[in-house]
Design a protein around this motif. Structure first.
Motif, PDB file in Angstrom:
ATOM      1  N   MET A   1      -2.399  25.050  18.699  1.00 43.56           N
ATOM      2  CA  MET A   1      -2.152  24.487  17.423  1.00 43.56           C
ATOM      3  C   MET A   1      -2.652  25.412  16.322  1.00 43.56           C
ATOM      4  N   ARG A   2      -1.621  25.404  15.370  1.00 43.17           N
ATOM      5  CA  ARG A   2      -2.071  26.395  14.165  1.00 43.17           C
ATOM      6  C   ARG A   2      -2.751  25.824  12.873  1.00 43.17           C
ATOM      7  N   PRO A   3      -3.140  26.279  11.946  1.00 39.94           N
ATOM      8  CA  PRO A   3      -3.620  25.732  10.586  1.00 39.94           C
ATOM      9  C   PRO A   3      -2.701  25.090  10.259  1.00 39.94           C
ATOM     10  N   VAL A   4      -2.905  23.816   9.200  1.00 45.13           N
ATOM     11  CA  VAL A   4      -2.159  23.140   8.579  1.00 45.13           C
ATOM     12  C   VAL A   4      -2.849  22.970   7.206  1.00 45.13           C
ATOM     13  N   TYR A   5      -1.951  22.607   6.263  1.00 46.14           N
ATOM     14  CA  TYR A   5      -2.426  22.596   4.755  1.00 46.14           C
ATOM     15  C   TYR A   5      -1.634  21.620   4.311  1.00 46.14           C
ATOM     16  N   MET A   6      -2.321  20.846   3.077  1.00 47.03           N
ATOM     17  CA  MET A   6      -1.483  20.075   2.306  1.00 47.03           C
ATOM     18  C   MET A   6      -1.379  20.728   0.817  1.00 47.03           C
ATOM     19  N   VAL A   7      -0.009  20.913   0.450  1.00 44.13           N
ATOM     20  CA  VAL A   7       0.172  21.652  -0.786  1.00 44.13           C
ATOM     21  C   VAL A   7       0.545  20.759  -1.924  1.00 44.13           C
ATOM     22  N   SER A   8       0.907  19.416  -1.651  1.00 44.46           N
ATOM     23  CA  SER A   8       1.252  18.600  -2.754  1.00 44.46           C
ATOM     24  C   SER A   8       1.298  17.037  -2.338  1.00 44.46           C
ATOM     25  N   GLY A   9       1.073  16.280  -3.512  1.00 41.97           N
ATOM     26  CA  GLY A   9       1.080  14.878  -3.187  1.00 41.97           C
ATOM     27  C   GLY A   9       1.605  14.043  -4.413  1.00 41.97           C
ATOM     28  N   GLY A  10       2.112  12.833  -4.056  1.00 43.58           N
ATOM     29  CA  GLY A  10       2.257  11.975  -5.372  1.00 43.58           C
ATOM     30  C   GLY A  10       2.365  10.625  -4.953  1.00 43.58           C
ATOM     31  N   VAL A  11       2.042   9.624  -5.907  1.00 44.85           N
ATOM     32  CA  VAL A  11       1.946   8.171  -5.721  1.00 44.85           C
ATOM     33  C   VAL A  11       2.557   7.588  -6.849  1.00 44.85           C
ATOM     34  N   SER A  12       3.249   6.417  -6.550  1.00 41.85           N
ATOM     35  CA  SER A  12       3.986   5.554  -7.474  1.00 41.85           C
ATOM     36  C   SER A  12       2.952   4.685  -7.923  1.00 41.85           C
ATOM     37  N   LYS A  13       2.630   4.372  -9.075  1.00 35.12           N
ATOM     38  CA  LYS A  13       1.745   3.344  -9.604  1.00 35.12           C
ATOM     39  C   LYS A  13       2.000   2.089  -8.696  1.00 35.12           C
ATOM     40  N   PHE A  14       0.651   1.608  -8.032  1.00 30.70           N
ATOM     41  CA  PHE A  14       0.707   0.272  -7.335  1.00 30.70           C
ATOM     42  C   PHE A  14       0.851  -0.765  -8.285  1.00 30.70           C
ATOM     43  N   GLU A  15       1.577  -1.705  -8.098  1.00 31.08           N
ATOM     44  CA  GLU A  15       1.676  -2.787  -8.784  1.00 31.08           C
ATOM     45  C   GLU A  15       1.831  -4.052  -7.950  1.00 31.08           C
ATOM     46  N   LYS A  16       1.692  -5.096  -8.619  1.00 37.61           N
ATOM     47  CA  LYS A  16       1.831  -6.425  -7.971  1.00 37.61           C
ATOM     48  C   LYS A  16       3.034  -6.656  -7.417  1.00 37.61           C
ATOM     49  N   ALA A  17       4.136  -6.359  -8.488  1.00 31.81           N
ATOM     50  CA  ALA A  17       5.533  -6.316  -8.120  1.00 31.81           C
ATOM     51  C   ALA A  17       6.292  -5.439  -8.857  1.00 31.81           C
ATOM     52  N   ARG A  18       7.315  -4.765  -7.999  1.00 35.74           N
ATOM     53  CA  ARG A  18       8.273  -3.880  -8.573  1.00 35.74           C
ATOM     54  C   ARG A  18       9.751  -4.326  -8.426  1.00 35.74           C
ATOM     55  N   PRO A  19      10.011  -5.358  -9.278  1.00 29.26           N
ATOM     56  CA  PRO A  19      11.378  -5.901  -8.902  1.00 29.26           C
ATOM     57  C   PRO A  19      12.471  -4.776  -9.484  1.00 29.26           C
ATOM     58  N   ASP A  20      12.065  -4.052 -10.306  1.00 29.20           N
ATOM     59  CA  ASP A  20      13.048  -2.967 -11.086  1.00 29.20           C
ATOM     60  C   ASP A  20      13.408  -1.957  -9.866  1.00 29.20           C
ATOM     61  N   ALA A  21      12.818  -1.876  -9.048  1.00 27.62           N
ATOM     62  CA  ALA A  21      13.071  -0.818  -7.939  1.00 27.62           C
ATOM     63  C   ALA A  21      12.910  -1.125  -6.381  1.00 27.62           C
ATOM     64  N   THR A  22      14.066  -0.694  -5.739  1.00 35.17           N
ATOM     65  CA  THR A  22      13.990  -0.924  -4.174  1.00 35.17           C
ATOM     66  C   THR A  22      12.913   0.002  -3.496  1.00 35.17           C
ATOM     67  N   PHE A  23      12.612  -0.088  -2.167  1.00 34.20           N
ATOM     68  CA  PHE A  23      11.755   0.723  -1.525  1.00 34.20           C
ATOM     69  C   PHE A  23      12.091   2.232  -1.720  1.00 34.20           C
ATOM     70  N   GLN A  24      13.358   2.455  -1.477  1.00 31.30           N
ATOM     71  CA  GLN A  24      13.962   3.841  -1.602  1.00 31.30           C
ATOM     72  C   GLN A  24      13.705   4.536  -2.970  1.00 31.30           C
ATOM     73  N   LYS A  25      13.705   3.713  -4.279  1.00 29.49           N
ATOM     74  CA  LYS A  25      13.560   4.277  -5.475  1.00 29.49           C
ATOM     75  C   LYS A  25      11.864   4.634  -5.606  1.00 29.49           C
ATOM     76  N   MET A  26      10.865   3.627  -5.240  1.00 33.06           N
ATOM     77  CA  MET A  26       9.582   4.036  -5.041  1.00 33.06           C
ATOM     78  C   MET A  26       9.112   5.117  -4.532  1.00 33.06           C
TER      79      MET A  26
END
Lengths: 428, 186
Positions: A1-26
């Motif tokens: 096994m070789r070393p693994v690094y995390m280089v970046s991350g992102g989060v959509s704001k978690f909300e009770k409901a996102r009717p404006d977006a499908t899961f793909q869009k989020m």
């Protein structure tokens, strides 16, 4: 096994409901944030992806993983779905790690999402409860809050844990989230607020329990060579562990404690383990990750923890599983102030603060729990904490820890059936 | 409203947070407004539709079927492993410790509360039954527990860990694990 690094991350704001977006869009929102944070990373440098979402019932779309993958423009590269209840996101993160560690990929995207708003809350609880044995458990209880309430009642019986100690976890996590713009619930609470809130399953009130959310999260993992090409501040994944336990709580053994390196047999003379008061999978996952990362004294060698606090009770139980304190001391651990942030005023009289901040982001209780995204959200928040970029991403520096060289992330499924622990460390 | 309430001197009770419960009924809509300018489409509100999803499964209890036949005959059955001498209160046909096939045994009909809760909310299917009480039952000489409902108590204050409880059976079996339930032992 070789070393693994995390280089970046992102989060959509978690909300009770996102009717404006499908899961793909989020997922696309989380992905675009991730890509924007490492401008040197181009989509053609991504060798493949792993996707996670918990429930086909919530999504009402089978093979949603490939639909998110094609929306991101990552076809015809490798992709698969990873699923394991509440630990889905943590398992996805580790599947990404596996892809890079094995040499199969140099750059792997791990993404996850959940769309829980598409049914009403009590139907949502039904969908979640279908993740308990449908022959023997679902028809009797059919309610996860009830299952966890039974576990904490036994914890209180064995160890004298109090409802006020549970409430302190809620106060802490909601208050931490006050400064996290990604969080769904940002509240200043008192112990009394938590206890006076609506009783859901005795002794757990509405404020002891996380909420359902719509949301997505994404992480980019890379080999050492690629990581340092892409960023000056990669975070290395130095330990991974995955534990399991029997689906039916009724079947859990009553045997001996699996000892952590800083524990001895005489610590637990009369304790039957794990019974229903402790999560053997959490202990197993923690010990695997500690061994791999070379950790023998977790509370001194880890700077902070993002753990799966779907219930205030499970946060206390998890302190013990992760050997931050001994089994039975979890209630006192929070009461004394150890898992609180040193720089935040909680309106509580605490003996000490900041021994090991737990859930500096606000955890699931305050951030929300869009199941397939949750374990990845924890990775993203931990990544920013270690990079020292909380101010950049949250817009304010309040939640940045002074010392955040090594963090632990912990993802947990149905009454402790799957638990993942991963150790993230400053890699530069 | 009670007649006496009108014009009474009591202080007004007004709740600014009052809210009607959301329901899943609505109006059937055919005409959807549409802008002339396609650039305005990105500002359009999302269209949300109702999508019912109902399935009848032909669900088999498979090797665990005798447990349900037992309940229908007022017998509580578990399984036991001859090799490990380990007895399961919730049956499994193969021992999780050694993998050997287990055999059916009759369990005692009196046990103790290992742990409990009272559910004031629940899944949609059980919401109408709230509040209900759940117990994990421990039996003498049996190594694992069993999940069941407890009746004959009003709230969590009436239940104690260790308290003796007794199994009762529905006369008309539903072939569900709730065919057996527990009451405080006399």
């Amino acid at each position: 096994m070789r070393p693994v690094y995390m280089v970046s991350g992102g989060v959509s704001k978690f909300e009770k409901a996102r009717p404006d977006a499908t899961f793909q869009k989020m997922v696309k929102e989380a992905f675009d944030y991730t890509m924007g944070d490492v401008p040197k990373l181009k989509p053609d440098m991504i060798d493949g992806s792993v996707g996670s979402y918990f429930s086909d019932h919530f999504t009402r779309q089978l093979m949603a993983g490939i639909m998110a993958t094609d929306y991101l423009g990552l076809c015809p590269k490798p992709n698969k779905r990873v699923e394991g209840g509440g630990a889905t996101g943590g398992l996805c993160f580790q599947a990404g790690w596996e892809a890079v560690a094995s040499g199969r990929m140099d750059v792997c995207l791990a993404f996850g999402f959940e769309t829980m708003s598409h049914v009403q809350t009590w139907k949502g609880n039904e969908f979640i409860a279908l993740a308990s044995d449908v022959n023997f458990d679902y028809p009797v209880g059919g309610f996860y809050s009830g299952y966890y309430a039974m576990m904490v009642n036994r914890h209180m019986h064995e160890f004298g844990t109090t409802v006020e100690q549970l409430a302190m976890v809620s106060v802490k996590n909601h208050m931490n989230a006050y400064n996290n713009p990604y969080a769904q619930k940002r509240k200043r609470l008192t112990i009394q607020d938590v206890r006076n809130s609506t009783m859901v399953a005795y002794p757990l009130t509405l404020l002891d329990i996380c909420v359902m959310s719509d949301g997505a999260a994404a992480c980019v993992l890379a080999s050492e060579e690629m990581a340092f090409k892409l960023t000056d501040k990669p975070v290395r994944i130095t330990g991974v562990g995955t534990g399991t336990d029997m689906m039916r709580m009724a079947d859990r053994p009553h045997g001996d404690v699996i000892l952590a390196p800083n524990e001895k047999k005489s610590d637990y003379k009369n304790l039957k383990y794990p019974g229903v008061h402790s999560f053997r999978a959490g202990r197993s996952a923690g010990l695997q990750a500690y061994k791999m990362a070379g950790i023998t004294d977790p509370i001194r060698e880890i700077d902070f923890v993002e753990l799966h606090d779907a219930y205030t009770s499970s946060e206390i139980q998890t302190y013990e599983d992760l050997a931050l304190c001994k089994y039975g001391e979890g209630g006192r651990f929070v009461e004394e102030g150890h898992p609180f942030m040193p720089q935040i005023d909680y309106g509580l009289k605490l003996k000490t603060k900041g021994t090991i901040p737990v859930n500096p982001s606000g955890g699931l209780i305050a951030c929300g729990h869009p199941v397939g995204a949750t374990g990845l959200m924890q990775a993203v928040f931990a990544f920013w904490q270690i990079q020292g970029t909380i101010k950049k991403h949250y817009g304010s520096p309040e939640l940045q820890l002074k010392k955040a060289n090594r963090g632990l992330i912990h993802s947990h499924a149905g009454t402790g059936t799957y638990v993942t622990v991963s150790i993230l460390e400053r890699g530069w | 409203m009670a007649k006496n309430d009108i014009g009474s001197k009591r202080s007004p009770r007004r709740n600014p947070a009052a809210k009607l419960e959301e329901v899943m009924t609505g109006t059937t809509v055919f005409g959807i407004p549409f802008p002339k300018d396609l650039n305005a489409l990105k500002n359009m509100s999302p269209i949300v539709i109702k999508h019912p999803y109902y399935v009848e499964y032909v669900h088999s209890y498979g090797q665990d079927s005798p447990f349900f036949a037992g309940l229908a005959n007022k017998k509580l059955l578990g399984t036991t492993c001859g090799r490990c001498k380990y007895t399961y209160a919730t049956p499994r046909m193969h021992c999780t410790k050694c993998g050997k096939e287990t055999k059916w045994v009759e369990l005692p009909q009196e046990g103790r509360v290992h742990t409990f809760t009272t559910c004031y909310f629940g899944s949609e299917e059980f919401l109408k039954e709230t509040p209900f009480h759940l117990v994990l039952v421990e039996f003498d000489g049996v190594d694992t527990l069993m999940l069941a409902r407890l009746i004959g108590v009003e709230g969590p204050g009436d239940i104690e860990i260790g308290m003796k409880i007794r199994a009762k059976f529905r006369r008309n079996s539903q072939l569900k694990p709730t065919d057996v339930y527990f009451v405080p032992a006399g």
